[in-house]
Design a protein around this motif. Sequence first.
Motif, PDB file in Angstrom:
ATOM      1  N   THR A  14       4.681  -9.066   2.983  1.00  0.00           N
ATOM      2  CA  THR A  14       5.056  -8.339   4.214  1.00  0.00           C
ATOM      3  C   THR A  14       5.983  -7.155   3.993  1.00  0.00           C
ATOM      4  OG1 THR A  14       6.980  -9.788   4.589  1.00  0.00           O
ATOM      5  CG2 THR A  14       4.857 -10.474   5.549  1.00  0.00           C
ATOM      6  N   ILE A  15       6.560  -7.017   2.805  1.00  0.00           N
ATOM      7  CA  ILE A  15       7.620  -6.026   2.608  1.00  0.00           C
ATOM      8  C   ILE A  15       7.142  -4.602   2.929  1.00  0.00           C
ATOM      9  CG2 ILE A  15       7.145  -5.821   0.124  1.00  0.00           C
ATOM     10  CD1 ILE A  15      10.171  -5.453  -0.276  1.00  0.00           C
ATOM     11  N   PHE A  16       5.874  -4.276   2.607  1.00  0.00           N
ATOM     12  CA  PHE A  16       5.339  -2.942   2.912  1.00  0.00           C
ATOM     13  C   PHE A  16       4.233  -2.981   3.976  1.00  0.00           C
ATOM     14  CE2 PHE A  16       6.460  -2.567  -1.760  1.00  0.00           C
ATOM     15  CZ  PHE A  16       7.691  -1.965  -1.515  1.00  0.00           C
ATOM     16  N   GLN A  17       3.987  -4.162   4.504  1.00  0.00           N
ATOM     17  CA  GLN A  17       2.881  -4.332   5.449  1.00  0.00           C
ATOM     18  C   GLN A  17       3.090  -3.570   6.757  1.00  0.00           C
ATOM     19  OE1 GLN A  17       2.182  -8.313   7.322  1.00  0.00           O
ATOM     20  NE2 GLN A  17       0.362  -8.323   6.020  1.00  0.00           N
ATOM     21  N   THR A  18       4.359  -3.426   7.161  1.00  0.00           N
ATOM     22  CA  THR A  18       4.659  -2.788   8.447  1.00  0.00           C
ATOM     23  C   THR A  18       5.007  -1.309   8.295  1.00  0.00           C
ATOM     24  OG1 THR A  18       6.934  -3.608   8.231  1.00  0.00           O
ATOM     25  CG2 THR A  18       5.397  -4.921   9.560  1.00  0.00           C
ATOM     26  N   ILE A  19       4.513  -0.685   7.205  1.00  0.00           N
ATOM     27  CA  ILE A  19       4.676   0.767   7.015  1.00  0.00           C
ATOM     28  C   ILE A  19       3.267   1.352   6.871  1.00  0.00           C
ATOM     29  CG2 ILE A  19       6.058   2.523   5.860  1.00  0.00           C
ATOM     30  CD1 ILE A  19       7.498   0.339   4.354  1.00  0.00           C
ATOM     31  N   PRO A  20       2.513   1.441   7.945  1.00  0.00           N
ATOM     32  CA  PRO A  20       1.087   1.821   7.837  1.00  0.00           C
ATOM     33  C   PRO A  20       0.847   3.228   7.321  1.00  0.00           C
ATOM     34  CG  PRO A  20       1.811   1.814  10.135  1.00  0.00           C
ATOM     35  CD  PRO A  20       2.927   1.212   9.333  1.00  0.00           C
ATOM     36  N   ASN A  21       1.812   4.131   7.466  1.00  0.00           N
ATOM     37  CA  ASN A  21       1.612   5.531   7.066  1.00  0.00           C
ATOM     38  C   ASN A  21       2.329   5.894   5.769  1.00  0.00           C
ATOM     39  OD1 ASN A  21      -0.008   6.403   9.351  1.00  0.00           O
ATOM     40  ND2 ASN A  21       1.827   6.055  10.580  1.00  0.00           N
ATOM     41  N   LEU A  22       2.692   4.883   4.992  1.00  0.00           N
ATOM     42  CA  LEU A  22       3.408   5.128   3.738  1.00  0.00           C
ATOM     43  C   LEU A  22       2.492   5.845   2.735  1.00  0.00           C
ATOM     44  CD1 LEU A  22       6.122   4.560   2.282  1.00  0.00           C
ATOM     45  CD2 LEU A  22       5.066   2.495   1.353  1.00  0.00           C
ATOM     46  N   GLU A  27       0.277  -8.707  -5.352  1.00  0.00           N
ATOM     47  CA  GLU A  27       0.445  -9.004  -3.930  1.00  0.00           C
ATOM     48  C   GLU A  27       1.304  -7.947  -3.236  1.00  0.00           C
ATOM     49  OE1 GLU A  27       0.627 -13.213  -1.570  1.00  0.00           O
ATOM     50  OE2 GLU A  27       1.713 -13.022  -3.450  1.00  0.00           O
ATOM     51  N   LEU A  28       2.252  -7.395  -3.971  1.00  0.00           N
ATOM     52  CA  LEU A  28       3.193  -6.415  -3.422  1.00  0.00           C
ATOM     53  C   LEU A  28       2.465  -5.182  -2.873  1.00  0.00           C
ATOM     54  CD1 LEU A  28       6.345  -6.402  -3.345  1.00  0.00           C
ATOM     55  CD2 LEU A  28       6.290  -5.023  -5.394  1.00  0.00           C
ATOM     56  N   PHE A  29       1.384  -4.779  -3.565  1.00  0.00           N
ATOM     57  CA  PHE A  29       0.683  -3.549  -3.180  1.00  0.00           C
ATOM     58  C   PHE A  29      -0.633  -3.811  -2.449  1.00  0.00           C
ATOM     59  CE2 PHE A  29       3.216  -2.429  -6.978  1.00  0.00           C
ATOM     60  CZ  PHE A  29       4.020  -1.463  -6.401  1.00  0.00           C
ATOM     61  N   SER A  30      -0.802  -5.014  -1.951  1.00  0.00           N
ATOM     62  CA  SER A  30      -2.059  -5.354  -1.274  1.00  0.00           C
ATOM     63  C   SER A  30      -2.217  -4.640   0.064  1.00  0.00           C
ATOM     64  CB  SER A  30      -2.139  -6.875  -1.082  1.00  0.00           C
ATOM     65  OG  SER A  30      -1.060  -7.329  -0.275  1.00  0.00           O
ATOM     66  N   SER A  31      -1.126  -4.156   0.650  1.00  0.00           N
ATOM     67  CA  SER A  31      -1.205  -3.536   1.979  1.00  0.00           C
ATOM     68  C   SER A  31      -0.780  -2.066   1.971  1.00  0.00           C
ATOM     69  CB  SER A  31      -0.334  -4.319   2.963  1.00  0.00           C
ATOM     70  OG  SER A  31       1.014  -4.338   2.527  1.00  0.00           O
ATOM     71  N   THR A  32      -0.883  -1.411   0.804  1.00  0.00           N
ATOM     72  CA  THR A  32      -0.427  -0.009   0.695  1.00  0.00           C
ATOM     73  C   THR A  32      -1.634   0.922   0.546  1.00  0.00           C
ATOM     74  OG1 THR A  32      -0.128  -0.356  -1.683  1.00  0.00           O
ATOM     75  CG2 THR A  32       1.818  -0.607  -0.282  1.00  0.00           C
ATOM     76  N   ARG A  33      -2.540   0.846   1.458  1.00  0.00           N
ATOM     77  CA  ARG A  33      -3.821   1.556   1.353  1.00  0.00           C
ATOM     78  C   ARG A  33      -3.671   3.075   1.371  1.00  0.00           C
ATOM     79  NH1 ARG A  33      -8.932   0.415   1.261  1.00  0.00           N
ATOM     80  NH2 ARG A  33     -10.493   1.856   2.073  1.00  0.00           N
TER      81      ARG A  33
END
Length: 560
Positions: free
Chosen positions: A180-188, A206-212
């Motif tokens: 979740t650490i970067f999950q809530t930064i959609p425009n990063l 896992e850390l970068f799984s949500s940094t599309r």
Amino acid sequence: MFKYLSGANLTVSLRYNLFNTLNSSVFSPICNLKKLQVTYNEIVNVDVIGLRTTEYLDLSNNNIYAIPNFCKTSDESFVPHLKYLSLAYNAIRTINKESFKCLNSLKDLIMDGNRFRRLDNNIFALLHNLRKLAMGVNQQLKQIAPFAFNSSSLQVLHLYSNHFQYSESKFKKKRFNPRTIFQTIPNLTELDLSQNYMNDYDIVQELFSSTRNIQKLTLISSFISAIPEEILRSMPNIKSLNLQGNEIELWDKSLFENLPSMRELYLGGNNIHVINETSFPASLLKSLEVLELSGNQYRCTCEIKWFLDTIRMTNLSTKMQKKWPSRYTCYYPEHLRFTRLADYFPTIAECNSLNIVYLIIITGCSSVLILLFCVIMTFKCQINFKNALYLFRLKQRIKHGYYRLESSDDFEYDAFVVYCDADRLWVHGVLLKQLEHCNLNICVHLRDFDAGDTIINNIGNYMAKSWKIIVVLSNNFAKSEWCQWEIDLVQERRRRQGKEVLILIMYQQIDSKHMITPLKTLLDTTPYLSYKEGFGEYLFWNAVIKDINKPLNIPPTSIF
């Protein structure tokens, strides 16, 4: 002071002075003060009342310990036009969601080099226009809440040089959540995690799984030895990847496939031995503008012939910036060490198939000899093998049934200071300043105790939260009945955890008439440091800091 500048559109710089208070009302006559720099001073207190037109405010490198108040009322800001704010390299310890209220126009927030211990959930959620956040060089940071960086507007996040451990053990202790650490930064789009500990393969994946949407990722000197295969597949738009100064040797040949946007790749200063035709897809080599591979441990053998031929026959060397050929040297074999790759010319005769056959024969014979040696050693060293097996089983049992206090990470404070109030000026003006300058988190009753609780409870609670106990001894201390009671608590802590838990500082020699029995017993059984201003003071502070960082020799304690 500034009344003659009332019509000007100004930038004011007051760097390298000795101001300890910033009263911004003096700038009120300046109707269009756009940029104010008050860096490298000794500012502790700040008010921003006179900065209504300011867009750029730099208060870095001061002694500010709390976020200034930016709210005129609950809804109105003192600085409605502020877009850039730097509070870097101050002494700020805590921030919360209300800290940045009334900064609706803020785009860039620089908080490097402070003393944060933890980052709570949603602390930047009220900054609706925040574009860049820098929270690097906070080496006391021990905990990041799951949604600390929750922001729909944030695009650039710098968390470099925090020495934060992104590991399975810290995840289990709830120090952070990789999902979740970067999950809530959609425009990063830009992330810098350099100089942190990222050697846990599964956690990194896992850390970068949500940094599309990441376009620039920097992970310099982060102890990475293997690049997870999925890491780049979750970043289809990545343009720049910097992995310099890690421990990477090999990667899967499919790792860099299907990356049409990649323009810069930095892999210098790793443990790479060979670059061959399977290392990078041809399409990537063609589209890259920068390929940095200097400072690796190259093997000057036939394995590297393809790499050298490609450099000599194409424009690849122009993408290596100015480090080719000086920073590309042989590491193996020994007789070619430090020879530049540009001066190494393996011939076709050296690299023909016959040499490969020889290599296979030599490898096979070596394997047989090694196997024979292992069989002989197995018979001759049976007892050692049994001992090793016993040690392994013992460690497994210890792992499941016992624990050992590892480091000061398990405590909120690095040290608790016991002292007499009559010595307060030295403790607060000299001792605290020296230790906190070395990024140590120190607890003193006057500043850190909980209001409303009894002094006895506060002492007991905060001693328990501290890794070491510093006792400042003097005549005033020996005469104080309250300090004598604290000595009993100190002795109890020493009985439980050994003498390494105590750091005794003789601030003033104690007269024999004031030397009570418990204090004399403590001094007879525990080494102490004597403070003397001037010559030798540097050695004294070095010894104190090393004592605080010295591990405790605590025996294992059963958890059952």
